[in-house]
Design a protein around this motif. Structure first.
Motif, PDB file in Angstrom:
ATOM      1  N   THR A 190       0.848  -1.196   0.000  1.00  0.00           N
ATOM      2  CA  THR A 190       0.000   0.000   0.000  1.00  0.00           C
ATOM      3  C   THR A 190       0.880   1.242   0.000  1.00  0.00           C
ATOM      4  O   THR A 190       1.424   1.624   1.042  1.00  0.00           O
ATOM      5  CB  THR A 190      -0.926   0.006   1.223  1.00  0.00           C
ATOM      6  N   PRO A 191       1.074   1.891  -1.146  1.00  0.00           N
ATOM      7  CA  PRO A 191       1.932   3.081  -1.220  1.00  0.00           C
ATOM      8  C   PRO A 191       1.435   4.205  -0.320  1.00  0.00           C
ATOM      9  O   PRO A 191       0.259   4.269   0.045  1.00  0.00           O
ATOM     10  CB  PRO A 191       1.859   3.466  -2.701  1.00  0.00           C
ATOM     11  N   ARG A 192       2.337   5.133  -0.013  1.00  0.00           N
ATOM     12  CA  ARG A 192       2.017   6.164   0.979  1.00  0.00           C
ATOM     13  C   ARG A 192       1.289   7.367   0.398  1.00  0.00           C
ATOM     14  O   ARG A 192       0.792   8.193   1.153  1.00  0.00           O
ATOM     15  CB  ARG A 192       3.275   6.639   1.709  1.00  0.00           C
ATOM     16  N   ARG A 193       1.206   7.496  -0.921  1.00  0.00           N
ATOM     17  CA  ARG A 193       0.417   8.586  -1.506  1.00  0.00           C
ATOM     18  C   ARG A 193      -0.809   7.997  -2.194  1.00  0.00           C
ATOM     19  O   ARG A 193      -0.680   7.231  -3.156  1.00  0.00           O
ATOM     20  CB  ARG A 193       1.246   9.400  -2.510  1.00  0.00           C
ATOM     21  N   LEU A 194      -1.995   8.365  -1.716  1.00  0.00           N
ATOM     22  CA  LEU A 194      -3.236   7.950  -2.348  1.00  0.00           C
ATOM     23  C   LEU A 194      -3.640   9.039  -3.335  1.00  0.00           C
ATOM     24  O   LEU A 194      -3.828  10.198  -2.952  1.00  0.00           O
ATOM     25  CB  LEU A 194      -4.334   7.754  -1.298  1.00  0.00           C
ATOM     26  N   VAL A 195      -3.758   8.690  -4.606  1.00  0.00           N
ATOM     27  CA  VAL A 195      -3.999   9.663  -5.664  1.00  0.00           C
ATOM     28  C   VAL A 195      -5.381   9.409  -6.251  1.00  0.00           C
ATOM     29  O   VAL A 195      -5.588   8.435  -6.992  1.00  0.00           O
ATOM     30  CB  VAL A 195      -2.918   9.567  -6.770  1.00  0.00           C
ATOM     31  N   TRP A 196      -6.324  10.268  -5.914  1.00  0.00           N
ATOM     32  CA  TRP A 196      -7.682  10.160  -6.460  1.00  0.00           C
ATOM     33  C   TRP A 196      -7.738  10.911  -7.796  1.00  0.00           C
ATOM     34  O   TRP A 196      -7.706  12.136  -7.826  1.00  0.00           O
ATOM     35  CB  TRP A 196      -8.702  10.764  -5.490  1.00  0.00           C
ATOM     36  N   CYS A 197      -7.830  10.161  -8.884  1.00  0.00           N
ATOM     37  CA  CYS A 197      -7.883  10.750 -10.221  1.00  0.00           C
ATOM     38  C   CYS A 197      -9.329  10.711 -10.702  1.00  0.00           C
ATOM     39  O   CYS A 197      -9.890   9.638 -10.949  1.00  0.00           O
ATOM     40  CB  CYS A 197      -6.971   9.984 -11.179  1.00  0.00           C
ATOM     41  N   LEU A 198      -9.924  11.883 -10.847  1.00  0.00           N
ATOM     42  CA  LEU A 198     -11.346  12.006 -11.140  1.00  0.00           C
ATOM     43  C   LEU A 198     -11.544  12.505 -12.566  1.00  0.00           C
ATOM     44  O   LEU A 198     -10.811  13.383 -13.027  1.00  0.00           O
ATOM     45  CB  LEU A 198     -11.993  12.959 -10.140  1.00  0.00           C
ATOM     46  N   PRO A 199     -12.515  11.999 -13.291  1.00  0.00           N
ATOM     47  CA  PRO A 199     -12.634  12.332 -14.713  1.00  0.00           C
ATOM     48  C   PRO A 199     -13.046  13.771 -14.969  1.00  0.00           C
ATOM     49  O   PRO A 199     -12.542  14.401 -15.882  1.00  0.00           O
ATOM     50  CB  PRO A 199     -13.703  11.353 -15.220  1.00  0.00           C
ATOM     51  N   MET A 200     -13.970  14.304 -14.207  1.00  0.00           N
ATOM     52  CA  MET A 200     -14.443  15.671 -14.445  1.00  0.00           C
ATOM     53  C   MET A 200     -15.052  16.200 -13.159  1.00  0.00           C
ATOM     54  O   MET A 200     -16.256  16.438 -13.071  1.00  0.00           O
ATOM     55  CB  MET A 200     -15.459  15.707 -15.589  1.00  0.00           C
ATOM     56  N   ARG A 201     -14.223  16.375 -12.174  1.00  0.00           N
ATOM     57  CA  ARG A 201     -14.715  16.716 -10.849  1.00  0.00           C
ATOM     58  C   ARG A 201     -15.169  18.170 -10.797  1.00  0.00           C
ATOM     59  O   ARG A 201     -14.433  19.063 -10.457  1.00  0.00           O
ATOM     60  CB  ARG A 201     -13.631  16.469  -9.822  1.00  0.00           C
ATOM     61  N   VAL A 202     -16.445  18.386 -11.165  1.00  0.00           N
ATOM     62  CA  VAL A 202     -16.964  19.746 -11.144  1.00  0.00           C
ATOM     63  C   VAL A 202     -17.015  20.274  -9.721  1.00  0.00           C
ATOM     64  O   VAL A 202     -16.891  21.463  -9.474  1.00  0.00           O
ATOM     65  CB  VAL A 202     -18.360  19.794 -11.814  1.00  0.00           C
ATOM     66  N   LEU A 203     -17.215  19.385  -8.776  1.00  0.00           N
ATOM     67  CA  LEU A 203     -17.238  19.782  -7.367  1.00  0.00           C
ATOM     68  C   LEU A 203     -16.157  19.001  -6.614  1.00  0.00           C
ATOM     69  O   LEU A 203     -16.443  18.231  -5.705  1.00  0.00           O
ATOM     70  CB  LEU A 203     -18.622  19.518  -6.761  1.00  0.00           C
TER      71      LEU A 203
END
Length: 838
Positions: free
Chosen positions: A70-83
């Motif tokens: 489990t790497p130490r940086r969690l990267v939430w990649c969102l397609p079109m996060r308007v909010l």
């Protein structure tokens, strides 16, 4: 503490939240590659809290050693996060309830929203603490562009740092993959490259969707048949909390309106009819959601639902009095930060007595926790429709009276279908025509073919590692690997700058000022086509000034443009629209008083306290040792990092840099720097850093001077120009510690050229001498005559050329490993500078 207790604690003492079985399995079993769970089942909480659990965090502190997978940086990649702030706010709330939320440097878990602007590259942000656990949240534009070494909305000289940290010790989570377009095969290819190329710290990826088709992840380098998946087990489907949502009542109807063509008249007729139908279907006290496929139609419908104007039909961007009746909200991706947050704040409130009508684009499909009683949606690809249906009676709260979904047909016309393909809409129509219920249990599975998109290959990735613009001044265009061409964006901000934005110098934009706009709507003939010369500017880091952007100049995704406030193009309740001609109110309270970074600028050398050079080199060396200890980096790589930091600023003894620093100090303090060599100039607290010229003893100005080039040449000289990997790696890390001298070495436009034909590059001339220098530990370096033969191709008196040396390093170590080492050298330098000033 059990995971169930941990989960409940994250939602607060008054919450009734409990973990679903799949969330528990995600936290206690090995990570899958795919997570396929119905919408509304808490995927964001599932992944975030499982990651925290596996990283060893419990209430108040880390209680056990982190899981090695489990790497130490969690990267939430969102397609079109308007909010995007919604995810950021929720994650921070969970961490706060667990008492583990912190800021960088506090050894807790920090959360960062990457949206471009000056904040993303400020000192002491996420990038300066690679040894700490943290959560990064951003759109695929912001994150994938950084993962491709071309970060949108940020200084080009910071690209290598973000690239290195996003490929090492990073856990990428791709949410709602059906919306990612070209970003999806790019995410798969990058994962394949991380497995085949060398990393210093392992990374992994997880793809999420309620409508997942694993074949979408099959690329030339990334087979899909070996991917592991986690989905709900049969007994989980039967649990009351799940079955209530799965069997939520959603009656499906074909709307009595159709968009028959793309002409202005046909669009206006369609929107007028749709507005009347929406008003009639709305129930007081509830939410009605209308999802349209383009920002322009959404803006126009939002206006149509308001009160009529005295002159008849309103245009997008026209002011309108608030009408009695349902509250109106407009949601799309073309808002500035404060206006976007204001919309989000209204969404968090319950609907008023008259109810609420929300008009949105497909941006609402991903990550917005919203439930409506009535839903209208234009025809879209099937995977997108399933997501949209999930925004109606989301939790089964309207099961008693039922909820209704109306799908709006579109003509089989390419212009009408935009941004989708006609064939995709035809396939969806065929599915819809036989359905009477949009309950999740009644919806057919996603069987769409894998879309055709450009595929990133290894050679493309290696080419992107070079951050120098080409001879024409342009960069390799990564847009085809990030997002469909019709969805590609530029970033706009508005200022009052009079006739000349360089007098006074306009500072770099903050993230709150930036507004996304599609290339088509921002360029000519839409917005730029109607603006006057001198109303649009872009930053030129080589010229170190704002230069006019002409109507016919090329636009590229991620480009930042400054627009004169009087030119229009934006309004708080409408967002960006090329049709708005009223003056825009600049966000003056969002200004960051820093000049955008230029090639020859050296902001970390012009601080508030003067620092002797031997002291700074010793501090940087010590910071590098501590950083390597924290990250458990040993052997040759540790030696390379530490040695590079020991030598990185030796070139500041060059007469051109020394004269610049002394002049800057004199302007900043009204005093002279003392004897010896210095790393940092000082200034009084009420004075800004002063621009000063790099002047050699002969009086010639050394434009674009880079002290790190002189440092690298001094290191190679002391090593007798050895060609082994160790020597070359340390030389590269020294040269690259500002991101301005990396793989290539050539003279730049406007450099001062010697009149005797000597070689020259980046302000350094063949034959320049560095004086003898003594490190803090007493080690002496003799005077050195700098040679530049290695800027020429082939073998010379300095051995292989710089290009040959760096290309061998890139091929031997790979881009991910090399960039990570590069980042750590720079981070140690930053830390030393910050501690010295503190």
């Amino acid at each position: 503490m059990t995971f169930d207790t941990f989960f409940r604690t994250a939602f607060g003492p008054d919450s009734t939240a409990h973990a679903f079985a799949y969330q528990r399995r995600l936290a206690t079993e090995p990570w899958p590659d795919l997570l396929e769970v119905p919408t509304g089942m808490g995927k964001t909480a599932a992944v975030t809290l499982a990651w925290l659990w596996k990283r060893g965090w419990r209430k108040g502190s880390r209680a056990i050693a982190p899981d090695g997978d489990t790497p130490r940086r969690l990267v939430w990649c969102l397609p079109m996060r308007v909010l995007g702030e919604q995810t950021h706010r929720n994650v921070e709330a969970w961490l706060r309830n667990l008492d583990i939320l912190g800021q960088p440097g506090q050894s807790k878990v920090s959360v960062h929203l990457l949206m471009g602007g000056s904040e993303d590259v400020a000192q002491a942000t996420w990038a300066e603490y690679p040894e700490e656990d943290m959560i990064l949240i951003g759109t695929q534009d912001m994150l994938l562009s950084r993962a491709l070494m071309r970060g949108y909305g940020m200084s080009r000289y910071q690209w290598p740092v973000h690239f290195g940290l996003l490929h090492n010790d990073a856990f990428w989570v791709f949410d709602e993959v059906q919306l990612m377009g070209p970003g999806l095969p790019t995410s798969a290819q990058l994962e394949a490259f991380r497995k085949s190329l060398s990393l210093i710290k392992p990374s992994r990826s997880l793809w999420l969707s309620a409508t997942l088709n694993r074949q979408w992840l099959a690329t030339v380098d990334h087979p899909a048949d070996t991917l592991t998946a986690l989905a709900l087990a049969e007994e989980e489907w039967r649990q009351p909390a799940v079955s209530t949502r799965r069997q939520a009542v959603k009656r499906l109807h074909r709307a009595q309106v159709c968009l028959s063509g793309a002409t202005k008249s046909e669009q206006e007729t369609f929107l007028d009819q749709l507005a009347e139908i929406v008003r009639s279907a709305h129930h007081p006290g509830t939410t009605t959601l209308v999802i349209l496929n383009t920002v322009e139609r959404a803006q126009a419908l939002h206006e149509c639902l308001g009160p009529p104007t005295a002159k008849g039909r309103k245009k997008p961007g026209m002011q309108a009095e608030v009408a009695a009746g349902p509250e109106r909200l407009l949601i799309h991706s073309r808002f500035r930060g404060p206006d976007r947050r204001a919309i989000e704040e209204r969404l968090r409130q319950p609907p008023p007595e008259s109810g609420r009508i929300i008009v949105a684009t497909q941006a609402i499909e991903a990550g917005v926790d919203l439930s409506s009683r009535i839903l209208f949606t234009e025809l879209a690809p099937w995977s997108s429709l399933v997501q949209r249906f999930g925004r109606c009676n989301r939790y089964g709260e309207y099961n008693a009276g039922g909820a209704d979904i109306y799908w709006i047909d579109l003509a089989d016309d390419a212009d009408v279908a935009q941004p989708y393909a006609v064939a995709s809409l035809q396939a969806s129509r065929k599915k819809l025509e036989g359905l009477r219920s949009a309950s999740p249990a009644d919806l057919p599975s996603t069987d769409e073919n894998t879309p055709l998109h450009p595929v990133l290959r290894k050679k493309d990735l290696l080419d992107l590692f070079n951050t120098d613009p080409d001879l024409s001044g342009f960069d390799v265009d990564i847009a085809p690997y990030v997002r469909d061409a019709d969805d590609a964006d530029v970033l706009l901000f508005w200022r009052n700058f009079g006739e000349n934005p360089n007098d006074p110098m306009q500072p770099t934009p903050s993230r709150d000022e930036l507004c996304r706009a599609s290339l088509g709507k921002a360029g000519a003939p839409a917005l730029l086509g109607r603006l006057k010369d001198g109303q649009v500017f872009r930053w030129d880091p080589l010229a170190r000034r704002w230069i006019a952007h002409r109507k016919n100049d090329r636009l590229r995704p991620g480009l930042i443009l400054m627009i004169a406030a009087e030119a229009g193009g934006y309004r708080a309740d409408c967002g960006f629209s090329a049709e708005i001609k009223d003056a825009v109110t600049p966000l003056t309270n969002a200004l960051v008083e820093t000049e955008p970074e230029a090639f020859e600028s050296d902001p970390r050398s012009l601080l508030t306290r003067a620092v002797p050079l031997p002291l700074h080199l010793a501090d940087a060396q010590r910071a590098a040792e501590c950083l390597c200890d924290a990250l458990q980096i040993q052997g040759q790589e540790r030696e390379a990092i530490v040695t590079a930091d020991r030598w990185h600023d030796v070139g500041k003894t060059h007469e051109a840099f020394d004269s610049m620093l002394r002049e800057a100090h004199r302007k900043g303090t009204d005093q002279e720097l003392g004897e010896g060599y210095w790393a940092k100039a000082g200034r009084l607290a009420d004075r800004k850093p002063s621009r000063a010229k790099y002047l050699a003893a002969d009086g010639h100005e050394r434009k674009h001077f880079r002290h790190e080039l002189a440092s690298m040449l001094a290191w190679l000289h002391v090593q007798d120009y050895a060609t082994d990997e160790r020597t070359n790696l340390i030389a590269y890390l020294i040269a690259a510690h500002h991101g301005k001298v990396r793989l290539g070495l050539r003279a730049l436009p406007e450099e001062t050229e010697p009149n005797d034909g000597r070689l020259f590059a980046r302000g350094v001339w063949e034959g320049d001498r560095l004086p003898a220098f003594t490190f803090a530990d007493g080690t002496n370096v003799p005077a050195i005559e700098l040679k530049l033969d290695l800027m020429q191709l082939g073998e010379g008196v300095q051995g292989p050329s710089w290009t040959t040396r760096t290309r061998r390093l890139l091929e031997r170590l790979g881009p991910f490993r090399l960039a990570y080492l590069e980042a750590l050298v720079r981070i140690a330098d930053w830390r030393a500078s910050r501690e010295e000033q503190a």
